[in-house]
Design a protein around this motif. Structure first.
Motif, PDB file in Angstrom:
ATOM      1  N   PRO A  31       0.805  -1.232   0.000  1.00  0.00           N
ATOM      2  CA  PRO A  31       0.000   0.000   0.000  1.00  0.00           C
ATOM      3  C   PRO A  31       0.831   1.270   0.000  1.00  0.00           C
ATOM      4  CG  PRO A  31       0.203  -0.807   2.222  1.00  0.00           C
ATOM      5  CD  PRO A  31       0.961  -1.780   1.348  1.00  0.00           C
ATOM      6  N   SER A  32       0.204   2.324  -0.416  1.00  0.00           N
ATOM      7  CA  SER A  32       0.671   3.663  -0.085  1.00  0.00           C
ATOM      8  C   SER A  32      -0.257   4.183   1.008  1.00  0.00           C
ATOM      9  CB  SER A  32       0.625   4.585  -1.300  1.00  0.00           C
ATOM     10  OG  SER A  32       1.578   4.190  -2.248  1.00  0.00           O
ATOM     11  N   LEU A  33       0.297   4.852   1.981  1.00  0.00           N
ATOM     12  CA  LEU A  33      -0.489   5.312   3.130  1.00  0.00           C
ATOM     13  C   LEU A  33      -0.252   6.798   3.352  1.00  0.00           C
ATOM     14  CD1 LEU A  33       0.422   2.228   5.247  1.00  0.00           C
ATOM     15  CD2 LEU A  33      -1.937   2.889   4.786  1.00  0.00           C
ATOM     16  N   PHE A  34      -1.296   7.465   3.765  1.00  0.00           N
ATOM     17  CA  PHE A  34      -1.263   8.907   3.927  1.00  0.00           C
ATOM     18  C   PHE A  34      -1.935   9.291   5.251  1.00  0.00           C
ATOM     19  CE2 PHE A  34      -0.585   9.721  -0.680  1.00  0.00           C
ATOM     20  CZ  PHE A  34      -0.995   8.519  -1.208  1.00  0.00           C
ATOM     21  N   TRP A  35      -1.521  10.428   5.767  1.00  0.00           N
ATOM     22  CA  TRP A  35      -2.282  11.116   6.796  1.00  0.00           C
ATOM     23  C   TRP A  35      -2.593  12.518   6.268  1.00  0.00           C
ATOM     24  CZ3 TRP A  35      -4.610   9.756  11.246  1.00  0.00           C
ATOM     25  CH2 TRP A  35      -4.251   8.540  11.846  1.00  0.00           C
ATOM     26  N   THR A  51       5.415   5.642   0.882  1.00  0.00           N
ATOM     27  CA  THR A  51       5.328   5.102  -0.476  1.00  0.00           C
ATOM     28  C   THR A  51       6.371   4.034  -0.713  1.00  0.00           C
ATOM     29  OG1 THR A  51       6.780   6.854  -1.275  1.00  0.00           O
ATOM     30  CG2 THR A  51       4.416   7.260  -1.398  1.00  0.00           C
ATOM     31  N   SER A  52       6.595   3.167   0.238  1.00  0.00           N
ATOM     32  CA  SER A  52       7.493   2.010   0.175  1.00  0.00           C
ATOM     33  C   SER A  52       8.971   2.379   0.209  1.00  0.00           C
ATOM     34  CB  SER A  52       7.204   1.139  -1.049  1.00  0.00           C
ATOM     35  OG  SER A  52       7.648   1.765  -2.224  1.00  0.00           O
ATOM     36  N   ALA A  53       9.283   3.529   0.697  1.00  0.00           N
ATOM     37  CA  ALA A  53      10.679   3.891   0.928  1.00  0.00           C
ATOM     38  C   ALA A  53      10.941   3.685   2.434  1.00  0.00           C
ATOM     39  CB  ALA A  53      10.947   5.315   0.473  1.00  0.00           C
ATOM     40  N   ALA A  54      11.437   4.672   3.119  1.00  0.00           N
ATOM     41  CA  ALA A  54      11.709   4.553   4.551  1.00  0.00           C
ATOM     42  C   ALA A  54      10.422   4.309   5.316  1.00  0.00           C
ATOM     43  CB  ALA A  54      12.372   5.831   5.057  1.00  0.00           C
ATOM     44  N   THR A  55      10.471   3.421   6.297  1.00  0.00           N
ATOM     45  CA  THR A  55       9.256   3.088   7.043  1.00  0.00           C
ATOM     46  C   THR A  55       8.870   4.162   8.046  1.00  0.00           C
ATOM     47  OG1 THR A  55      10.569   1.844   8.640  1.00  0.00           O
ATOM     48  CG2 THR A  55       9.606   0.608   6.798  1.00  0.00           C
ATOM     49  N   LEU A  56       9.827   4.972   8.474  1.00  0.00           N
ATOM     50  CA  LEU A  56       9.515   6.099   9.350  1.00  0.00           C
ATOM     51  C   LEU A  56       9.429   7.345   8.483  1.00  0.00           C
ATOM     52  CD1 LEU A  56       9.049   7.120  12.231  1.00  0.00           C
ATOM     53  CD2 LEU A  56      11.516   7.535  12.374  1.00  0.00           C
ATOM     54  N   GLU A  71       2.308  -5.431  11.711  1.00  0.00           N
ATOM     55  CA  GLU A  71       1.147  -5.047  12.506  1.00  0.00           C
ATOM     56  C   GLU A  71       0.064  -4.384  11.654  1.00  0.00           C
ATOM     57  OE1 GLU A  71       4.058  -4.006  16.336  1.00  0.00           O
ATOM     58  OE2 GLU A  71       2.491  -2.586  15.731  1.00  0.00           O
ATOM     59  N   THR A  72       0.313  -4.241  10.387  1.00  0.00           N
ATOM     60  CA  THR A  72      -0.570  -3.511   9.458  1.00  0.00           C
ATOM     61  C   THR A  72      -1.033  -2.194  10.080  1.00  0.00           C
ATOM     62  OG1 THR A  72      -2.558  -4.714  10.148  1.00  0.00           O
ATOM     63  CG2 THR A  72      -1.333  -5.594   8.275  1.00  0.00           C
ATOM     64  N   SER A  73      -0.058  -1.448  10.581  1.00  0.00           N
ATOM     65  CA  SER A  73      -0.389  -0.181  11.235  1.00  0.00           C
ATOM     66  C   SER A  73       0.388   0.975  10.625  1.00  0.00           C
ATOM     67  CB  SER A  73      -0.101  -0.258  12.729  1.00  0.00           C
ATOM     68  OG  SER A  73       1.300  -0.332  12.968  1.00  0.00           O
ATOM     69  N   PHE A  74      -0.158   2.154  10.817  1.00  0.00           N
ATOM     70  CA  PHE A  74       0.492   3.384  10.340  1.00  0.00           C
ATOM     71  C   PHE A  74       0.081   4.491  11.306  1.00  0.00           C
ATOM     72  CE2 PHE A  74       2.943   5.700   7.456  1.00  0.00           C
ATOM     73  CZ  PHE A  74       2.276   6.798   6.926  1.00  0.00           C
TER      74      PHE A  74
END
Lengths: 117, 114
Positions: A31-35, A51-56, A71-74
């Motif tokens: 996924p791509s994830l946004f806030w 966007t699948s680069a650094a996790t932080l 954990e499928t968390s963001f």
């Protein structure tokens, strides 16, 4: 099918204390994830995205989020809340459209953050 | 600075009226979107367009239509407004290019249908 769950509809913190807004997602793909943040009477604004680069991922106004695949968390965090952080926050996951170059976003229901003096 | 503008911030209409909501973006974006936002329901996609004269239904297209005659402009039309269409309407745009492009939002139009 992709989905996103914001675990708290309302969060209240004191000014100067840490902020934690929780988001879990489900996705068949990477996924791509946004806030996004929505201040009262203002439009939605991107806070940060993964966007699948650094996790932080670091965003604007001192916010950051960590992608945890296991954990499928963001979850969204900030070390010290400011009064101006009071707003509605939305966690969003991308959806691979079936055709074309368009892309749909799957929106969480939002978390209302209150910051007390 | 990127900009998405919407024709009205507040609108009051009567049941049965035809309502036009307009959105203009100045970023030369290919994609444009219309959402409605309701308390407890988050954002729901009504329609989107990925090119001039192209449109696709979102999750809740019933009672709405759209028009995209120019790249920068995307209109939402309520053919016969009903009270259950009272809502906040948000327009957004994004560039073409996969899953990671950011959507930029206008300030919203708060529509009240009496």
């Amino acid at each position: 099918a992709q989905s996103v769950t914001q675990l708290d509809s309302h969060v209240s913190v004191s000014e100067g204390t840490p902020v934690l807004l929780r988001c879990n997602y489900s996705s068949s793909y990477s996924p791509s994830l946004f806030w996004y943040v929505q201040h009262p009477n203002k439009g939605l604004q991107l806070l940060l995205k993964y966007t699948s680069a650094a996790t932080l991922v670091k965003g604007i106004n001192g916010f950051e989020a960590e992608f945890k695949k296991s954990e499928t968390s963001f979850h969204l965090t900030k070390p010290s809340a400011h009064m101006s952080d009071a707003a509605e926050y939305f966690c969003v996951v991308s959806d691979r459209a079936e055709a074309g170059n368009n892309r749909k976003l799957i929106w969480g229901l939002g978390t209302s953050l209150a910051v007390n003096p | 600075d990127v900009k998405v503008t919407q024709s009205s911030r507040y609108l009051v209409k009567r049941t049965g009226e035809k309502v036009f909501l307009e959105c203009v973006q100045d970023m030369d974006h290919e994609n444009m979107f219309w959402y409605r936002q309701d308390p407890g329901l988050g954002l729901r996609l009504i329609y989107f367009s990925y090119d001039v004269k192209m449109k696709e239904k979102g999750d809740i297209p019933e009672g709405y239509s759209v028009s995209r005659e120019k790249k920068e402009r995307f209109s939402l039309i309520l053919e016969s407004a009903s009270t259950n269409q009272t809502s906040m309407y948000l327009c957004a745009s994004s560039s073409r290019g996969g899953r990671t492009e950011t959507q930029y939002f206008g300030p919203g139009t708060r529509l009240l249908v009496l």
